[in-house]
Design an enzyme around this catalytic site. Structure first.
Site: not given
Length: 197
Positions: A73-74
């Site tokens: 995730a970012d």
């Protein structure tokens, strides 16, 4: 199927725990997070999420862990199509928060789930409006140190919640793991949540 979280973020781990999905944390991937020339913010966060998931899958294999799905995730804070990263220092934090004061910005959180050779990507975009804040208020928040390691220099789930006037979209996405999109990806590969046993 085992879920692996390729992230060192305690906030992302807490959100997975909140929906009662069993998972194993992999060491946070060490990747270059520099945006490419003319890369749009959504393309950037999606690329980062895919890269973190891919590196996490490589680590899983190297460590001989059981097969499973690797979640990367970012999250990026975006103001006027510019990505606001983590503050370099106190002055940079003050500068970013002053720019956010009283205006609306976007928080983009992308997810990538690697399962075998397949990679599924999803992205959440939430609009966040800050209260009008004076320099003294901003300095008091910066001096707490809470935003030192966070995109845009603040965390909505902590003390930074007092900076925010309004959000439109996913609260969990602003924290760093949009649960609606997370659950949809888990369902695609048959990983259960609400595992209360």
């Amino acid at each position: 199927m085992t879920l692996y979280l390729a992230s060192g973020s305690p906030r992302r781990a807490e959100l997975l725990q909140q929906i009662a999905v069993p998972f194993t944390v992999l060491k946070a991937p060490d990747i270059d997070e520099t945006p490419r020339n003319n890369e749009l913010p959504q393309a950037y966060v999606e690329r980062m999420a895919k890269e973190k998931s891919r590196v996490g899958e490589q680590r899983r294999q190297m460590e001989g862990l059981p097969d499973g799905a690797v979640l990367g995730a970012d999250t990026a804070v975006v103001l006027d199509n510019a990505i606001l990263g983590k503050p370099r220092d106190r002055d940079h934090a003050m500068e970013m928060l002053a720019a956010l004061s009283g205006v609306e910005h976007e928080v983009m959180s992308a997810l990538a789930l690697t399962c075998g050779n397949a990679v599924e990507v999803a992205c959440s975009i939430t609009r966040v409006r800050f209260r009008e804040l004076d320099e003294q208020q901003l300095a008091r928040y910066v001096d707490t140190g809470e935003g030192d390691d966070k995109a845009g220099g603040y965390g909505i789930q902590g003390l930074g919640g007092a900076l925010v006037a309004q959000i439109s979209g996913s609260y969990s996405g602003v924290v760093g793991l949009p649960l609606e999109q997370t659950v949809a990806l888990l369902e695609q590969v048959g990983i259960e949540y609400w595992r209360i046993d």
